[in-house]
Design a protein around this motif. Sequence first.
Motif, PDB file in Angstrom:
ATOM      1  N   ARG A 181     -10.391   3.418   3.701  1.00  0.00           N
ATOM      2  CA  ARG A 181      -9.535   1.513   3.555  1.00  0.00           C
ATOM      3  C   ARG A 181     -10.128   0.558   4.686  1.00  0.00           C
ATOM      4  O   ARG A 181     -10.986  -0.222   4.062  1.00  0.00           O
ATOM      5  CB  ARG A 181      -8.830   1.381   2.407  1.00  0.00           C
ATOM      6  CG  ARG A 181      -8.513  -0.288   2.377  1.00  0.00           C
ATOM      7  CD  ARG A 181      -7.184  -0.083   1.017  1.00  0.00           C
ATOM      8  NE  ARG A 181      -7.684  -1.452   0.489  1.00  0.00           N
ATOM      9  CZ  ARG A 181      -6.616  -1.838   0.251  1.00  0.00           C
ATOM     10  NH1 ARG A 181      -5.247  -1.611   0.188  1.00  0.00           N
ATOM     11  NH2 ARG A 181      -6.348  -3.753  -0.557  1.00  0.00           N
ATOM     12  N   ALA A 232     -13.704   0.215   5.315  1.00  0.00           N
ATOM     13  CA  ALA A 232     -14.849  -0.203   4.154  1.00  0.00           C
ATOM     14  C   ALA A 232     -14.826  -2.083   4.742  1.00  0.00           C
ATOM     15  O   ALA A 232     -15.318  -2.252   3.882  1.00  0.00           O
ATOM     16  CB  ALA A 232     -14.484   0.154   3.097  1.00  0.00           C
ATOM     17  N   ARG A 249      -7.176   7.997   3.454  1.00  0.00           N
ATOM     18  CA  ARG A 249      -7.349   7.017   2.449  1.00  0.00           C
ATOM     19  C   ARG A 249      -6.885   5.732   3.075  1.00  0.00           C
ATOM     20  O   ARG A 249      -7.313   4.608   2.962  1.00  0.00           O
ATOM     21  CB  ARG A 249      -6.384   7.200   1.130  1.00  0.00           C
ATOM     22  CG  ARG A 249      -6.736   8.593   0.645  1.00  0.00           C
ATOM     23  CD  ARG A 249      -6.337   8.257  -0.874  1.00  0.00           C
ATOM     24  NE  ARG A 249      -4.592   8.333  -1.406  1.00  0.00           N
ATOM     25  CZ  ARG A 249      -3.932   9.816  -1.171  1.00  0.00           C
ATOM     26  NH1 ARG A 249      -4.406  10.376  -1.250  1.00  0.00           N
ATOM     27  NH2 ARG A 249      -2.654   9.028  -1.522  1.00  0.00           N
ATOM     28  N   VAL A 250      -6.256   5.836   3.948  1.00  0.00           N
ATOM     29  CA  VAL A 250      -5.962   3.931   4.492  1.00  0.00           C
ATOM     30  C   VAL A 250      -6.733   3.861   5.597  1.00  0.00           C
ATOM     31  O   VAL A 250      -7.773   3.056   5.424  1.00  0.00           O
ATOM     32  CB  VAL A 250      -4.487   4.084   5.672  1.00  0.00           C
ATOM     33  CG1 VAL A 250      -4.401   2.930   5.669  1.00  0.00           C
ATOM     34  CG2 VAL A 250      -3.189   4.235   4.268  1.00  0.00           C
ATOM     35  N   CYS A 309       1.251  -1.167   0.018  1.00  0.00           N
ATOM     36  CA  CYS A 309      -0.023   0.252   0.107  1.00  0.00           C
ATOM     37  C   CYS A 309       1.127   1.280   0.215  1.00  0.00           C
ATOM     38  O   CYS A 309       1.276   2.038   1.296  1.00  0.00           O
ATOM     39  CB  CYS A 309      -0.970   0.075   1.631  1.00  0.00           C
ATOM     40  SG  CYS A 309      -2.085   1.290   1.261  1.00  0.00           S
TER      41      CYS A 309
END
Length: 185
Positions: A126, A129, A122-123, A74
């Motif tokens: 993620r 989710a 953004r991490v 990532c």
Amino acid sequence: MGDLYLVRHGATAWSTNGRHTSVTDLPLLPEGEADAVSLAPRLAGHEFALVLTSPRQRAVRTATLAGFPDAEVCEDLAEWRYGSLEGLTTPEIRASMPDWTIWAGPVPGGESAEQVTERLDRVLARVAAVEGDVLAFSHGHSLRALTARWLGLPVAEGRLFRLDTATLSVLAHERSAPVVARWNS
């Protein structure tokens, strides 16, 4: 959303002497490898819905030695880019910029706090989710900044969280509030 387990990579030549290391892709020292191996029993048997690693070899190798050779790379978990400060120690930087910290800057040619916030958010999106716990292998400043963002704080508040190499930390929730459940263990 589950818990977020954080592992800082094992020791490198630069981490042991306080050199700022972001894009310089250093290997683990033998003791860094041994420390990474020692993480394996602590993580064994835990089911992770997602395992992520920074693209730097020190994080990837730590993930592998800790029992997660298939961790997904990532880019957003990379260390804060230090620009022209790469490879320098804080005392060396403060010779020309008294009272300098990564948290307050400046970072000539590197990442701003806003840029770090964008990619670490953004991490966290993620992670949110995913159903279940997530494990992330990364770096000192990035993980400290990620922790600040988990808690809803600006990345600069990562300054409050000392983080040693080859340590395990856990971010969780208590009554739906984000908390630090374990730190620098």
